[in-house]
Design a protein around this motif. Structure first.
Motif, PDB file in Angstrom:
ATOM      1  N   MET A  56       0.849  -1.053   0.123  1.00  0.00           N
ATOM      2  CA  MET A  56      -0.012  -0.046  -0.046  1.00  0.00           C
ATOM      3  C   MET A  56       1.014   1.342   0.111  1.00  0.00           C
ATOM      4  O   MET A  56       1.929   1.244   0.664  1.00  0.00           O
ATOM      5  CB  MET A  56      -0.854  -0.068   1.122  1.00  0.00           C
ATOM      6  N   LYS A  57       0.498   2.174  -0.625  1.00  0.00           N
ATOM      7  CA  LYS A  57       1.214   3.578  -0.462  1.00  0.00           C
ATOM      8  C   LYS A  57       0.741   4.246   0.593  1.00  0.00           C
ATOM      9  O   LYS A  57      -0.484   4.435   0.932  1.00  0.00           O
ATOM     10  CB  LYS A  57       0.986   4.356  -2.113  1.00  0.00           C
ATOM     11  N   ILE A  58       1.747   4.733   1.237  1.00  0.00           N
ATOM     12  CA  ILE A  58       1.368   5.683   2.376  1.00  0.00           C
ATOM     13  C   ILE A  58       2.169   6.756   2.364  1.00  0.00           C
ATOM     14  O   ILE A  58       3.325   7.010   1.683  1.00  0.00           O
ATOM     15  CB  ILE A  58       1.941   4.899   3.775  1.00  0.00           C
TER      16      ILE A  58
ATOM     17  N   GLU B 267       4.796   1.297   0.839  1.00  0.00           N
ATOM     18  CA  GLU B 267       5.748   2.201   0.165  1.00  0.00           C
ATOM     19  C   GLU B 267       5.487   3.620   0.504  1.00  0.00           C
ATOM     20  O   GLU B 267       4.423   4.311   0.206  1.00  0.00           O
ATOM     21  CB  GLU B 267       5.335   1.828  -1.485  1.00  0.00           C
ATOM     22  N   PHE B 268       6.383   4.458   1.041  1.00  0.00           N
ATOM     23  CA  PHE B 268       6.323   5.664   1.471  1.00  0.00           C
ATOM     24  C   PHE B 268       6.510   6.346   0.277  1.00  0.00           C
ATOM     25  O   PHE B 268       7.494   6.516  -0.510  1.00  0.00           O
ATOM     26  CB  PHE B 268       7.396   5.843   2.660  1.00  0.00           C
TER      27      PHE B 268
ATOM     28  N   VAL C 287      10.307   2.341   7.398  1.00  0.00           N
ATOM     29  CA  VAL C 287      11.382   1.649   6.808  1.00  0.00           C
ATOM     30  C   VAL C 287      10.997   0.126   7.500  1.00  0.00           C
ATOM     31  O   VAL C 287      11.322  -0.739   6.582  1.00  0.00           O
ATOM     32  CB  VAL C 287      12.666   2.280   7.727  1.00  0.00           C
ATOM     33  N   ALA C 288      10.743  -0.103   8.623  1.00  0.00           N
ATOM     34  CA  ALA C 288      10.381  -1.303   9.239  1.00  0.00           C
ATOM     35  C   ALA C 288       9.359  -2.134   8.282  1.00  0.00           C
ATOM     36  O   ALA C 288       9.635  -3.504   8.239  1.00  0.00           O
ATOM     37  CB  ALA C 288      10.128  -1.316  10.525  1.00  0.00           C
ATOM     38  N   MET C 289       8.382  -1.503   7.926  1.00  0.00           N
ATOM     39  CA  MET C 289       7.507  -1.987   7.231  1.00  0.00           C
ATOM     40  C   MET C 289       7.644  -2.067   5.593  1.00  0.00           C
ATOM     41  O   MET C 289       6.751  -2.182   4.726  1.00  0.00           O
ATOM     42  CB  MET C 289       5.974  -1.433   7.280  1.00  0.00           C
TER      43      MET C 289
ATOM     44  N   PHE D 206       0.795   0.541  13.395  1.00  0.00           N
ATOM     45  CA  PHE D 206       0.948   0.677  11.979  1.00  0.00           C
ATOM     46  C   PHE D 206       0.632  -0.718  11.273  1.00  0.00           C
ATOM     47  O   PHE D 206      -0.192  -0.667  10.475  1.00  0.00           O
ATOM     48  CB  PHE D 206       2.080   1.205  11.295  1.00  0.00           C
ATOM     49  N   ASN D 207       1.368  -1.848  11.799  1.00  0.00           N
ATOM     50  CA  ASN D 207       1.249  -2.903  11.285  1.00  0.00           C
ATOM     51  C   ASN D 207      -0.355  -3.380  11.327  1.00  0.00           C
ATOM     52  O   ASN D 207      -0.802  -4.069  10.586  1.00  0.00           O
ATOM     53  CB  ASN D 207       2.254  -3.840  11.828  1.00  0.00           C
ATOM     54  N   ASP D 208      -0.612  -3.329  12.571  1.00  0.00           N
ATOM     55  CA  ASP D 208      -2.205  -3.613  13.124  1.00  0.00           C
ATOM     56  C   ASP D 208      -3.096  -3.052  12.028  1.00  0.00           C
ATOM     57  O   ASP D 208      -4.100  -3.389  11.515  1.00  0.00           O
ATOM     58  CB  ASP D 208      -2.482  -3.223  14.465  1.00  0.00           C
ATOM     59  N   PHE D 209      -3.004  -1.700  11.723  1.00  0.00           N
ATOM     60  CA  PHE D 209      -3.703  -0.931  10.837  1.00  0.00           C
ATOM     61  C   PHE D 209      -3.767  -1.554   9.556  1.00  0.00           C
ATOM     62  O   PHE D 209      -4.758  -1.698   8.918  1.00  0.00           O
ATOM     63  CB  PHE D 209      -3.223   0.400  10.858  1.00  0.00           C
ATOM     64  N   ILE D 210      -2.590  -1.688   8.901  1.00  0.00           N
ATOM     65  CA  ILE D 210      -2.500  -2.503   7.560  1.00  0.00           C
ATOM     66  C   ILE D 210      -3.306  -3.854   7.673  1.00  0.00           C
ATOM     67  O   ILE D 210      -4.191  -4.206   6.849  1.00  0.00           O
ATOM     68  CB  ILE D 210      -1.049  -2.734   6.954  1.00  0.00           C
TER      69      ILE D 210
END
Length: 363
Positions: free
Chosen positions: A1-3, A27-28, A20-22, A307-311
């Protein structure tokens, strides 16, 4: 996903760390800030780890949405701007992770929640300390009923925010854009206290003070919070501890269990005592880790997990752990504290109040 990131100030480096970790999941694509140099700094931070990344920078988040079309944005601006930015993003089909507090009034928070539901988009609030390992372990014990009947709990936030901190950004400590120590620094701890008590807060009585700092709002606050179960919560929060941050400690006491999580930012298990500990096999001697270290900052390590939980929530079609509805609960308690200070009376919840109505509270 684009973030994409909106707001590149003090907390934004934790968002970059998470991106970075994700990198296998997100994709930032863009950083936005009214001061372009700050957005450039975030791009450079990210590219230190991912040199080939194509990160664009903007001063206008609306332009950013049109050009980059992110799936998710994280909002790390002044608190008073959260609602307008979040609502615009949600209405344009973008999922939102919003730094705390989610808004400065209950009506603004509810508008964010309603807009997310209307557009079938996800909304989360950055209460990352819910993901601290001792907090997760304690919540599991609560959900299994190991505390018995919850009796009382306490959150202590004993930190330092000196005059230099407030001078860095004129919006800090203002009613219009920030609120005081309870709204900014203490909101994480207040969220944890209400989350762990097992029932909604129903009544608040409080005192606040502006002891030292050159701000409009408070630099100290304390409150007694009554919960629907009959349990009682105690809040103590200050930005005046000399000469530096001391601790953030959550204490929970039930008929069959006692837990204290301390450290710099509720990151160290200090007490773990349950009636069934021998049976379960997690006695205090086994659980406590005397070598556990504080995180390098009070922000801890939870942003990546949140953030991982959100995705995960987007992919699984569920609500994130810290949804808008859950993020609103701490806001309601803080606004009730402000109202109690202003009126000198206890305040029943739910309470519809805004920080702007608190202007002149100390006059």
């Amino acid at each position: 996903m684009k973030i994409a990131l909106i707001g590149c100030g003090r907390i934004s480096f934790k968002h970059i760390e998470a991106f970075v970790a994700m990198q296998e999941r997100v994709e930032f694509v863009a950083a936005c800030d009214p001061i372009l140099e700050r957005a450039e700094e975030k791009r450079c931070e990210y590219k230190k780890s991912i040199p080939d990344a194509d990160v664009k920078i903007f001063t206008d988040y609306k332009e950013m949405l049109i050009e980059c079309k992110p799936d998710v944005v994280t909002i790390a601006t002044e608190s008073g701007k959260h609602k307008d930015i979040a609502v615009h993003c949600l209405k344009n089909g973008v999922h939102v992770i919003c730094e705390k507090p989610m808004a400065l009034s209950t009506s603004d928070a509810q508008e964010m929640i309603d807009t997310a539901k209307q557009g079938n988009k996800k909304l989360a609030v950055c209460f990352q300390n819910r993901f601290n390992a001792p907090v997760v372990k304690t919540r599991e014990a609560l959900e299994k009923g190991r505390f018995g009947k919850m009796l009382h709990g306490m959150i202590q936030i004993r930190w330092n925010r000196n005059e230099g901190y407030y001078a860095q950004a004129p919006w800090r400590g203002t009613w219009e854009q920030d609120g005081g120590t309870l709204m900014n620094q203490c909101t994480h701890g207040i969220d944890l206290l209400q989350w762990m008590m097992g029932e909604d807060a129903v009544r608040v009585q409080a005192q606040t003070r502006r002891f030292m700092r050159p701000i409009e709002a408070e630099d100290f606050g304390c409150a007694i919070v009554e919960f629907a179960s009959g349990a009682v919560g105690i809040i103590e929060g200050t930005a005046d501890v000399y000469p530096k941050n001391l601790n953030e400690t959550l204490s929970l006491f039930g008929t069959e269990g006692s837990v204290v999580i301390g450290g710099l930012a509720v990151n160290k298990m200090e007490t773990w005592r349950f009636a069934d500990a021998e049976k379960v096999g997690d006695t205090e001697e086994k659980v406590l880790n005397p070598d556990e270290k504080d995180p390098p900052t009070v922000y801890g390590f939870g942003h990546t997990a949140l953030f991982n939980d959100f995705i995960d929530a987007i992919e699984q079609g569920r609500e994130p752990l810290v949804s808008g509805e859950k993020g609103k609960k701490a806001l309601e308690i803080i606004l009730a504290i402000y109202k109690s200070q202003k009126t000198g009376q206890p305040v029943n919840l739910p309470c519809d109040f805004s920080t702007m109505e608190m202007k002149g509270i100390f006059n």
